[in-house]
Design a protein around this motif. Sequence first.
Motif, PDB file in Angstrom:
ATOM      1  N   GLN A 211       1.843  14.714   0.625  1.00  0.00           N
ATOM      2  CA  GLN A 211       2.832  13.640   0.645  1.00  0.00           C
ATOM      3  C   GLN A 211       2.363  12.423   1.445  1.00  0.00           C
ATOM      4  OE1 GLN A 211       4.984  14.024  -1.509  1.00  0.00           O
ATOM      5  NE2 GLN A 211       4.797  16.235  -1.781  1.00  0.00           N
ATOM      6  N   PHE A 212       1.490  12.615   2.416  1.00  0.00           N
ATOM      7  CA  PHE A 212       1.003  11.505   3.243  1.00  0.00           C
ATOM      8  C   PHE A 212      -0.204  10.823   2.600  1.00  0.00           C
ATOM      9  CE2 PHE A 212      -1.627  10.163   7.040  1.00  0.00           C
ATOM     10  CZ  PHE A 212      -0.830   9.092   7.394  1.00  0.00           C
ATOM     11  N   LEU A 213      -1.179  11.605   2.167  1.00  0.00           N
ATOM     12  CA  LEU A 213      -2.387  11.043   1.566  1.00  0.00           C
ATOM     13  C   LEU A 213      -2.183  10.708   0.099  1.00  0.00           C
ATOM     14  CD1 LEU A 213      -5.034  13.464   3.116  1.00  0.00           C
ATOM     15  CD2 LEU A 213      -4.387  11.186   3.929  1.00  0.00           C
ATOM     16  N   GLY A 214      -1.347  11.514  -0.605  1.00  0.00           N
ATOM     17  CA  GLY A 214      -1.053  11.240  -2.001  1.00  0.00           C
ATOM     18  C   GLY A 214      -1.344  12.423  -2.908  1.00  0.00           C
ATOM     19  N   PRO A 215      -0.435  12.708  -3.856  1.00  0.00           N
ATOM     20  CA  PRO A 215      -0.632  13.820  -4.796  1.00  0.00           C
ATOM     21  C   PRO A 215      -1.428  13.379  -6.023  1.00  0.00           C
ATOM     22  CG  PRO A 215       1.546  12.889  -5.111  1.00  0.00           C
ATOM     23  CD  PRO A 215       0.898  12.077  -4.009  1.00  0.00           C
ATOM     24  N   ASN A 216      -2.578  12.778  -5.798  1.00  0.00           N
ATOM     25  CA  ASN A 216      -3.378  12.220  -6.885  1.00  0.00           C
ATOM     26  C   ASN A 216      -4.851  12.260  -6.485  1.00  0.00           C
ATOM     27  OD1 ASN A 216      -3.521  10.119  -4.975  1.00  0.00           O
ATOM     28  ND2 ASN A 216      -1.866   8.997  -5.950  1.00  0.00           N
TER      29      ASN A 216
ATOM     30  N   LEU B  31       3.828   7.648  -6.407  1.00  0.00           N
ATOM     31  CA  LEU B  31       2.758   8.594  -6.100  1.00  0.00           C
ATOM     32  C   LEU B  31       1.657   7.971  -5.248  1.00  0.00           C
ATOM     33  CD1 LEU B  31       2.389  10.261  -9.621  1.00  0.00           C
ATOM     34  CD2 LEU B  31       3.802  11.012  -7.697  1.00  0.00           C
ATOM     35  N   GLU B  32       1.720   6.658  -5.027  1.00  0.00           N
ATOM     36  CA  GLU B  32       0.680   5.981  -4.258  1.00  0.00           C
ATOM     37  C   GLU B  32       1.001   6.049  -2.770  1.00  0.00           C
ATOM     38  OE1 GLU B  32      -0.240   2.125  -5.746  1.00  0.00           O
ATOM     39  OE2 GLU B  32      -1.105   2.954  -7.575  1.00  0.00           O
ATOM     40  N   ARG B  33       0.093   6.625  -2.019  1.00  0.00           N
ATOM     41  CA  ARG B  33       0.292   6.825  -0.581  1.00  0.00           C
ATOM     42  C   ARG B  33      -0.908   6.259   0.177  1.00  0.00           C
ATOM     43  NH1 ARG B  33       3.828  11.298  -1.438  1.00  0.00           N
ATOM     44  NH2 ARG B  33       5.059  10.556  -3.206  1.00  0.00           N
TER      45      ARG B  33
ATOM     46  N   THR C  51      -3.934   3.126  -0.535  1.00  0.00           N
ATOM     47  CA  THR C  51      -3.624   1.878   0.145  1.00  0.00           C
ATOM     48  C   THR C  51      -4.881   1.115   0.550  1.00  0.00           C
ATOM     49  OG1 THR C  51      -1.621   2.910   1.025  1.00  0.00           O
ATOM     50  CG2 THR C  51      -2.334   0.867   2.044  1.00  0.00           C
ATOM     51  N   LEU C  52      -4.851  -0.179   0.266  1.00  0.00           N
ATOM     52  CA  LEU C  52      -5.916  -1.088   0.687  1.00  0.00           C
ATOM     53  C   LEU C  52      -5.426  -1.911   1.877  1.00  0.00           C
ATOM     54  CD1 LEU C  52      -6.788  -2.203  -2.917  1.00  0.00           C
ATOM     55  CD2 LEU C  52      -8.426  -1.093  -1.387  1.00  0.00           C
ATOM     56  N   PRO C  53      -6.321  -2.423   2.701  1.00  0.00           N
ATOM     57  CA  PRO C  53      -5.899  -3.291   3.804  1.00  0.00           C
ATOM     58  C   PRO C  53      -5.174  -4.530   3.267  1.00  0.00           C
ATOM     59  CG  PRO C  53      -8.221  -2.706   3.997  1.00  0.00           C
ATOM     60  CD  PRO C  53      -7.782  -2.248   2.652  1.00  0.00           C
ATOM     61  N   ILE C  54      -4.225  -5.055   4.009  1.00  0.00           N
ATOM     62  CA  ILE C  54      -3.474  -6.207   3.509  1.00  0.00           C
ATOM     63  C   ILE C  54      -4.320  -7.475   3.485  1.00  0.00           C
ATOM     64  CG2 ILE C  54      -1.223  -5.282   4.183  1.00  0.00           C
ATOM     65  CD1 ILE C  54      -1.227  -7.094   6.565  1.00  0.00           C
ATOM     66  N   ASP C  55      -5.472  -7.471   4.160  1.00  0.00           N
ATOM     67  CA  ASP C  55      -6.375  -8.613   4.058  1.00  0.00           C
ATOM     68  C   ASP C  55      -7.398  -8.429   2.937  1.00  0.00           C
ATOM     69  OD1 ASP C  55      -7.387  -6.529   5.719  1.00  0.00           O
ATOM     70  OD2 ASP C  55      -8.959  -7.830   6.467  1.00  0.00           O
ATOM     71  N   TYR C  56      -7.200  -7.419   2.089  1.00  0.00           N
ATOM     72  CA  TYR C  56      -8.113  -7.172   0.972  1.00  0.00           C
ATOM     73  C   TYR C  56      -7.999  -8.277  -0.076  1.00  0.00           C
ATOM     74  CZ  TYR C  56      -9.940  -5.269  -3.381  1.00  0.00           C
ATOM     75  OH  TYR C  56     -10.618  -5.111  -4.563  1.00  0.00           O
ATOM     76  N   LYS C  57      -9.144  -8.736  -0.577  1.00  0.00           N
ATOM     77  CA  LYS C  57      -9.190  -9.744  -1.635  1.00  0.00           C
ATOM     78  C   LYS C  57     -10.043  -9.196  -2.772  1.00  0.00           C
ATOM     79  CE  LYS C  57      -8.755 -13.552   1.667  1.00  0.00           C
ATOM     80  NZ  LYS C  57      -9.396 -14.759   2.252  1.00  0.00           N
ATOM     81  N   PRO C  58      -9.452  -9.065  -3.988  1.00  0.00           N
ATOM     82  CA  PRO C  58     -10.158  -8.417  -5.102  1.00  0.00           C
ATOM     83  C   PRO C  58     -11.482  -9.082  -5.462  1.00  0.00           C
ATOM     84  CG  PRO C  58      -7.836  -8.766  -5.626  1.00  0.00           C
ATOM     85  CD  PRO C  58      -8.100  -9.497  -4.362  1.00  0.00           C
TER      86      PRO C  58
END
Length: 338
Positions: free
Chosen positions: A124-129, A323-325, A329-336
């Motif tokens: 549940q913390f890291l993600g079921p994926n 389902l995304e945990r 998650t990417l850092p909020i300063d991430y730029k594609p």
Amino acid sequence: MLKNLFPFIAILLLVPKISAQTIQGYVYDTTNGNPLFGASVYLNGTTIGTLSDENGKFTIETDTEIKASLAISYLGYTTVTISTPYSLKKIEVVLKQKPDDLDEIVIRADSWSHEKKLREFKRQFLGPNRAGNLCLIVNEDDIDLWFQESNKTLKASAKVPIKIRNNLLGYEIEYSLSNFEAKYDNPSRKNPNCQYVYYEGTSFYKDVTSNPVAMNRFKESRRDEFKGSATHFLRALVRNTLKEEGFYLYHNAIPIIEKRVFSILPKNDVYLVTFKRNFLLEYKRKNEQTHVTKLNMGTPLIVFSDGNYISPKDLLFEGHLSLERIGNTLPIDYKPGL
């Protein structure tokens, strides 16, 4: 010709320095007032951080103002967060030592084995994926887990940051957990069904490697993970580019235009997004669908241009985005594009 170019180049090189935003301050011990050397200071949810020096001083410079709180932590001390660090000319933080509770042994009897609690926590913390499965918690023994029989809820706490290695996206994450709860409707099953999960805390991201071959692979995974994410959706929403970036809205299975779902009011450097109804969000480029529910419909959601928003509890996701945990998650300063 070359002589004429030099002054122009010099001006360009000065631009980042002129526009840089600086956060500066000191970290002290509340017991004796001494400076704390080596305290972690970082913008929450980003790759931007530093350590305090022997005088307790820290300095963080960013090209633009990042809409994130400043977290200050030190082993054995309570983490402090500052919500608007850029607005303060100088920050003085006094960290308080955590109580020494080694003699306090709390025994919580419950029906779940430790293996089951740890397995469900990671799920549940890291993600079921796939992203969650490719994450490794380095210090599992530092996590305290207990299952509350009365309300069928798994809870967790940790006195030190949870150290996570994300082998899909190439990040090492330090997560200072302040709250975790996952509620179940059939807890006695081997693989129980989780109805609701909520967690909060502060996080700091670092690249796991500088190897160019490995980084290229991680960057490709990061770009793919960003596409269709909640951050991608909110960035496109405030830019008014939902359809151009592959997002479509539905109400009762009927396509609906944005103005019938939201009203967006730019205010200073944030956007006040008022929801008119709940909706189905589809990201067509991956055929992913999510039901989005806004709690407290009369209260606007505060959204920043980087896709960060206040408050996370105001939005409920059912479907793909639920389902995304942490693993996704990417850092909020991430730029594609980088």
